[in-house]
Write a protein that holds these residues in place. Sequence first.
Motif, PDB file in Angstrom:
ATOM      1  N   GLU A  35       2.350   5.775  11.559  1.00  0.00           N
ATOM      2  CA  GLU A  35       1.062   5.705  10.840  1.00  0.00           C
ATOM      3  C   GLU A  35       0.059   5.952  11.734  1.00  0.00           C
ATOM      4  O   GLU A  35      -1.097   6.788  11.107  1.00  0.00           O
ATOM      5  N   LEU A  49      -3.689  12.463   3.713  1.00  0.00           N
ATOM      6  CA  LEU A  49      -2.559  11.272   3.108  1.00  0.00           C
ATOM      7  C   LEU A  49      -2.938  10.741   2.072  1.00  0.00           C
ATOM      8  O   LEU A  49      -4.226  10.514   1.806  1.00  0.00           O
ATOM      9  N   CYS A  52       0.587   5.973   2.625  1.00  0.00           N
ATOM     10  CA  CYS A  52       1.472   5.587   3.757  1.00  0.00           C
ATOM     11  C   CYS A  52       1.886   4.238   3.784  1.00  0.00           C
ATOM     12  O   CYS A  52       1.227   3.370   3.887  1.00  0.00           O
ATOM     13  N   LEU A  61       5.566   8.662   3.666  1.00  0.00           N
ATOM     14  CA  LEU A  61       4.233   9.299   3.695  1.00  0.00           C
ATOM     15  C   LEU A  61       4.325  10.241   2.577  1.00  0.00           C
ATOM     16  O   LEU A  61       5.215  11.051   2.491  1.00  0.00           O
TER      17      LEU A  61
END
Length: 70
Positions: A35, A49, A52, A61
């Motif tokens: 992460e 992103l 997540c 992800l």
Amino acid sequence: MNKVELLRILRKASRGNIFSLEIPKNTQEDGRKMEEWAGELQKEGKIKLRECVQRDYSVYLHGIMKYAPE
């Protein structure tokens, strides 16, 4: 695994410029590192992103690949 290897994995998993990937993890620390690396790649402007998620045995992800020279 490190940040560069994570980027390679995301490139292989992408379709066009969108990626969706579930990476297995051994410990909670592995999940936190993945992460963190994904966050660093986002700060560098290589990915964006959308999601997540830490799951029991993996990290999910989902996002968009930005231009990143190989």
